[in-house]
Enzyme design. Structure first.
Site, PDB file in Angstrom:
ATOM      1  N   GLU A  47      21.007   2.045  36.872  1.00  0.00           N
ATOM      2  CA  GLU A  47      21.714   0.805  37.005  1.00  0.00           C
ATOM      3  C   GLU A  47      23.411   1.103  36.984  1.00  0.00           C
ATOM      4  OE1 GLU A  47      21.788  -1.519  33.551  1.00  0.00           O
ATOM      5  OE2 GLU A  47      22.051  -3.445  34.709  1.00  0.00           O
ATOM      6  N   ASN A 115      24.832  -7.690  40.483  1.00  0.00           N
ATOM      7  CA  ASN A 115      24.369  -6.480  40.022  1.00  0.00           C
ATOM      8  C   ASN A 115      23.252  -6.191  40.763  1.00  0.00           C
ATOM      9  OD1 ASN A 115      23.285  -4.238  38.522  1.00  0.00           O
ATOM     10  ND2 ASN A 115      23.522  -5.098  36.408  1.00  0.00           N
ATOM     11  N   LYS A 132      20.070  -8.050  40.556  1.00  0.00           N
ATOM     12  CA  LYS A 132      19.330  -8.373  39.261  1.00  0.00           C
ATOM     13  C   LYS A 132      19.266  -9.679  39.108  1.00  0.00           C
ATOM     14  CE  LYS A 132      19.904  -6.647  34.556  1.00  0.00           C
ATOM     15  NZ  LYS A 132      21.081  -5.977  33.764  1.00  0.00           N
ATOM     16  N   GLU A 151      27.433  -9.230  30.987  1.00  0.00           N
ATOM     17  CA  GLU A 151      26.919  -9.514  32.459  1.00  0.00           C
ATOM     18  C   GLU A 151      26.627 -10.966  32.825  1.00  0.00           C
ATOM     19  OE1 GLU A 151      23.442  -7.047  34.051  1.00  0.00           O
ATOM     20  OE2 GLU A 151      23.130  -6.423  32.012  1.00  0.00           O
ATOM     21  N   CYS A 182      17.025  -2.974  35.067  1.00  0.00           N
ATOM     22  CA  CYS A 182      17.152  -2.766  33.716  1.00  0.00           C
ATOM     23  C   CYS A 182      16.435  -3.984  32.937  1.00  0.00           C
ATOM     24  CB  CYS A 182      18.685  -3.163  33.258  1.00  0.00           C
ATOM     25  SG  CYS A 182      18.824  -2.604  31.358  1.00  0.00           S
ATOM     26  N   ASN A 207      20.899   0.699  31.720  1.00  0.00           N
ATOM     27  CA  ASN A 207      21.744   1.045  30.728  1.00  0.00           C
ATOM     28  C   ASN A 207      21.573   0.203  29.438  1.00  0.00           C
ATOM     29  OD1 ASN A 207      24.448   2.235  31.886  1.00  0.00           O
ATOM     30  ND2 ASN A 207      23.688   1.046  33.535  1.00  0.00           N
TER      31      ASN A 207
HETATM   32  N1  CDV Z   1      21.649  -3.727  31.378  1.00  0.00           N
HETATM   33  C1  CDV Z   1      20.520  -4.400  30.615  1.00  0.00           C
HETATM   34  O1  CDV Z   1      20.045  -5.092  31.334  1.00  0.00           O
HETATM   35  N2  CDV Z   1      20.695  -4.091  29.407  1.00  0.00           N
HETATM   36  C2  CDV Z   1      19.480  -4.877  28.436  1.00  0.00           C
HETATM   37  C3  CDV Z   1      20.055  -4.962  27.141  1.00  0.00           C
HETATM   38  C4  CDV Z   1      21.252  -5.601  26.819  1.00  0.00           C
HETATM   39  C5  CDV Z   1      18.984  -5.393  26.200  1.00  0.00           C
HETATM   40  C6  CDV Z   1      18.103  -4.329  28.664  1.00  0.00           C
HETATM   41  O2  CDV Z   1      17.273  -4.967  28.704  1.00  0.00           O
HETATM   42  O3  CDV Z   1      17.850  -3.133  28.470  1.00  0.00           O
END
Ligand code: CDV
Length: 328
Positions: A47, A115, A132, A151, A182, A207
């Site tokens: 990501e 994103n 996203k 975000e 993510c 991430n």
């Molecule tokens: N980049 C993300 O979406 N990170 C989230 C963190 C903040 C919990 C994740 O679900 O990994």
């Protein structure tokens, strides 16, 4: 004849705030070169792979954050990735911050921020785009947090749903491919929407900080990795698909990201896992025919799903309190 594709998760070590995109792209091209030497046909990058994970940085004036976003894809800076794809005959998945001038739900054309991830063919064509949906974090500066996660400040909720495309990749005529980004991996609804489109391979970049900043850091490190793997393994098993889940890892701008990229098969087994917090290529030969067992038995959706009982899934957002039992 079995349908085998060799895939790689191209985990990336940290990218510091001051590092230009050209450095990240150079590292990615090196990973593609290594992937080619290992016979890989599809490489999955993390990501927001071109920059540091910038949502940890607060810009009071949101327009200042535009420097983190890509206005076109490919661009001069990202063209080397597309060139490498053509040179090595490798497809790739890339996560990046996208700015687009397009109509919103009211028809108003304006600058919009997402994103985003794309799936690119070995010929350099963009096969599929995803934006996203599940944006974690907060929109305003939170003085209680040691590290921000903004975000919700910098991105709009993705407006493309969870699309799946069937396209040639590697030596195969067609693979059903989808993406998530993510936090999406923690939501079974996202997996099921892909599953309902017969997805065979999910490309997923992430991430994830090693510490839960919202909880004051009390969630144990090993549980952070466990929850990530648990979500991906369950998603693959319950939807009879493979996933290539690729992290950004290591200490970035003083904040730690836990890495542990994995490749998972439709039985929910981890078949490859990264062990460093640096640029690292993990690979697996994925026999897509393995998807058939789950989808023709336990998870034969057409035979066993009961959508009439699932109304709350789309009819409701937050949880409601249950009825309270009273003695008759
Ligand atoms: N980049 C993300 O979406 N990170 C989230 C963190 C903040 C919990 C994740 O679900 O990994």
């Amino acid at each position: 004849m079995s349908r085998i594709i060799t895939v790689a998760a191209a985990q990336m070590g940290p990218i510091q705030k001051a590092e230009p995109r050209s450095v990240a792209v150079e590292r990615m091209v090196r990973l593609m070169e290594r992937a080619h030497k290992r016979g890989v046909e599809l490489v999955v990058f993390p990501e927001l792979a071109l920059t540091t994970f910038f949502p940890r940085h607060y810009h009071q004036d949101i327009s200042e954050a535009d420097s983190w976003f890509e206005t076109s894809m490919p661009s001069n800076e990202t063209a080397p990735l597309f060139d490498a794809a053509r040179r090595y005959g490798i497809g790739f998945h890339l996560g990046y911050a996208e700015v687009a001038h397009e109509a919103d739900e009211t028809g108003n054309v304006r600058k919009r921020h997402f994103n985003t991830s794309i799936l690119v063919s070995p010929e350099g064509d963009i096969l599929l785009k995803y934006r996203k949906v599940h944006l974690p974090g907060h929109a305003e500066y939170d003085p209680k947090r040691v590290v921000q996660h903004l975000e919700k400040r910098y991105f709009e909720v993705g407006n493309l749903g969870f699309p799946v495309i069937r396209a040639p990749m590697g030596g195969l005529d067609g693979i059903n491919m989808g993406m998530m980004i993510c936090n999406d991996r923690r939501w079974p609804e996202a997996w099921r929407v892909l599953g309902l489109q017969s997805v065979e391979l999910v490309a997923l970049g992430y991430n994830t900080p090693s510490l839960n900043m919202e909880a004051g850091g009390f969630e144990a490190h090993h549980l952070r990795v466990f929850h990530s793997h648990l979500s991906i393994q369950a998603g693959c098993y319950q939807n009879a698909c493979f996933a290539v889940a690729t992290a950004k890892a290591g200490t970035e701008d003083g904040a730690e990201l836990f890495g542990h990229s994995i490749i998972v098969n439709p039985q929910g087994e981890i078949v490859a896992m990264a062990s460093s917090w640096d640029d690292e290529l993990i690979t697996a030969d994925c026999d897509l025919d393995m998807c058939n067992l789950g989808r023709t038995t336990i998870f034969a959706f057409d035979k066993h799903r009961r959508p009439e009982a699932y109304g709350r899934i789309t009819g409701q957002i937050g949880a409601v309190a249950p009825e309270v039992w009273k003695k008759a």
